[in-house]
Design a protein around this motif. Sequence first.
Motif, short mmCIF file in Angstrom:
data_model
loop_
_atom_site.label_atom_id
_atom_site.label_comp_id
_atom_site.label_asym_id
_atom_site.label_seq_id
_atom_site.Cartn_x
_atom_site.Cartn_y
_atom_site.Cartn_z
N GLU A 127 52.69 37.95 35.22
CA GLU A 127 51.73 38.60 34.32
C GLU A 127 50.34 37.99 34.47
O GLU A 127 49.34 38.71 34.45
N ILE A 128 50.28 36.67 34.61
CA ILE A 128 48.99 36.00 34.81
C ILE A 128 48.37 36.45 36.13
O ILE A 128 47.17 36.74 36.21
N ASP A 129 49.19 36.52 37.18
CA ASP A 129 48.68 36.96 38.48
C ASP A 129 48.14 38.38 38.42
O ASP A 129 47.07 38.68 38.98
N GLN A 130 48.87 39.26 37.75
CA GLN A 130 48.44 40.65 37.66
C GLN A 130 47.14 40.77 36.88
O GLN A 130 46.21 41.47 37.31
N ALA A 131 47.05 40.06 35.75
CA ALA A 131 45.83 40.11 34.94
C ALA A 131 44.64 39.55 35.73
O ALA A 131 43.53 40.11 35.69
N SER A 132 44.87 38.48 36.45
CA SER A 132 43.80 37.87 37.25
C SER A 132 43.32 38.82 38.34
O SER A 132 42.11 38.97 38.57
N SER A 133 44.27 39.45 39.03
CA SER A 133 43.92 40.37 40.11
C SER A 133 43.13 41.57 39.58
O SER A 133 42.14 42.00 40.19
N GLU A 134 43.58 42.12 38.45
CA GLU A 134 42.89 43.28 37.87
C GLU A 134 41.46 42.92 37.47
O GLU A 134 40.52 43.66 37.76
N LEU A 135 41.30 41.79 36.81
CA LEU A 135 39.98 41.37 36.36
C LEU A 135 39.08 41.02 37.54
O LEU A 135 37.87 41.30 37.53
N TYR A 136 39.67 40.41 38.56
CA TYR A 136 38.90 40.06 39.76
C TYR A 136 38.34 41.32 40.41
O TYR A 136 37.18 41.36 40.84
N ALA A 137 39.17 42.37 40.47
CA ALA A 137 38.74 43.65 41.06
C ALA A 137 37.66 44.31 40.20
O ALA A 137 36.70 44.89 40.71
N GLU A 138 37.80 44.21 38.89
CA GLU A 138 36.84 44.85 37.98
C GLU A 138 35.51 44.11 37.92
O GLU A 138 34.45 44.72 37.89
N LEU A 139 35.58 42.79 37.90
CA LEU A 139 34.38 41.98 37.69
C LEU A 139 33.68 41.57 38.98
O LEU A 139 32.50 41.21 38.96
N GLY A 140 34.42 41.56 40.09
CA GLY A 140 33.86 41.11 41.35
C GLY A 140 33.68 39.61 41.41
O GLY A 140 32.91 39.10 42.23
N ARG A 141 34.37 38.88 40.56
CA ARG A 141 34.31 37.41 40.52
C ARG A 141 35.61 36.91 39.89
O ARG A 141 36.40 37.71 39.35
N TYR A 142 35.82 35.60 39.99
CA TYR A 142 36.99 35.05 39.34
C TYR A 142 36.84 35.16 37.82
O TYR A 142 35.80 34.76 37.26
N PRO A 143 37.83 35.69 37.13
CA PRO A 143 37.74 35.77 35.66
C PRO A 143 37.88 34.39 35.03
O PRO A 143 38.48 33.48 35.60
N THR A 144 37.31 34.24 33.85
CA THR A 144 37.45 32.98 33.12
C THR A 144 38.81 32.93 32.45
O THR A 144 39.51 33.94 32.32
N ASP A 145 39.17 31.73 32.01
CA ASP A 145 40.44 31.59 31.29
C ASP A 145 40.47 32.47 30.05
O ASP A 145 41.49 33.09 29.73
N GLU A 146 39.34 32.53 29.35
CA GLU A 146 39.28 33.33 28.13
C GLU A 146 39.45 34.82 28.44
O GLU A 146 40.11 35.55 27.68
N GLU A 147 38.89 35.27 29.54
CA GLU A 147 39.03 36.68 29.92
C GLU A 147 40.47 37.02 30.27
O GLU A 147 40.98 38.09 29.91
N ILE A 148 41.15 36.11 30.97
CA ILE A 148 42.55 36.36 31.32
C ILE A 148 43.41 36.36 30.07
O ILE A 148 44.28 37.23 29.90
#
Length: 272
Positions: A127-148
């Motif tokens: 679940e963490i990996d999926q959330a990170s990948s989705e946010l990375y694609a949306e934001l174009g950068r590594y998401p913060t811990d708070e965003e994940i």
Amino acid sequence: MTGGTSAMRLEQLGCTQTKLDGMSKEDLLTLYKSSGCQELKWPLALRYVGLVKSIALQVRGVYSSFAQVDDIINEGVLALVSSIDKFDPDKGIKFETFVSKRIRGAIIDLARRQDWVPRSVRRKAREIDQASSELYAELGRYPTDEEIAGRLGISSQQYQEDLTNSSLCNLLSLDSIFDDQDQSGADVADSGGAGRPEDSLLRQEMLDTLTEGIGSLRENEQMVVSLYYRKNLSMKEIAQVMEVSEPRISQIHSRAIQKLRLYMNRYMNGEH
């Protein structure tokens, strides 16, 4: 082979027990590789048991409830003994570097066979990996811990706990990449140098990409990756070096590996 025959073989090499005891492990390794005398293998292996124990404790420190240390050490010793014969000193690779990665690889294989990671931990790691990948694609950068944490609908504290518990999942999934980076020369030693040129180029490209990925990490993440994978320090030892808590080191480690997986996925998908 009888004890008497073994003693005769050693005597032919001019190796009394006193002389063996006085030899450095490097000299003993050189003698074994030049003579092929099997009676030297276990005395040589015993010189490196400390390395096996160090790696066993290092891997165990990532996830503390998976197995008895003795089981892990036994697996590491078997890998050590096997590696002695595979090692080629003419390839310019230090024996400790060559064997430590194979020991860790054997322990990781043991982790997979015995399924050390609880199902609930694997689920949360996915679940963490999926959330990170989705946010990375949306934001174009590594998401913060708070965003994940927000994407997962959990508190920042719960996210940090889940991230700590997912350390072994991340280690299992990426350890082989670090092995390749450290042992591209060792692979040639095992294969006799018969690999295809295009395979070598592809491997080098992947390793260059991984190096770039490591360079994109925060300074504390790079330090944890270096101390863990290069210096073979345990999480506890890294915590002492960096003067933070051991759980915090596990979190930094998981975050770094999570970022590297995203980075390498982009490479695998042709986005680099």
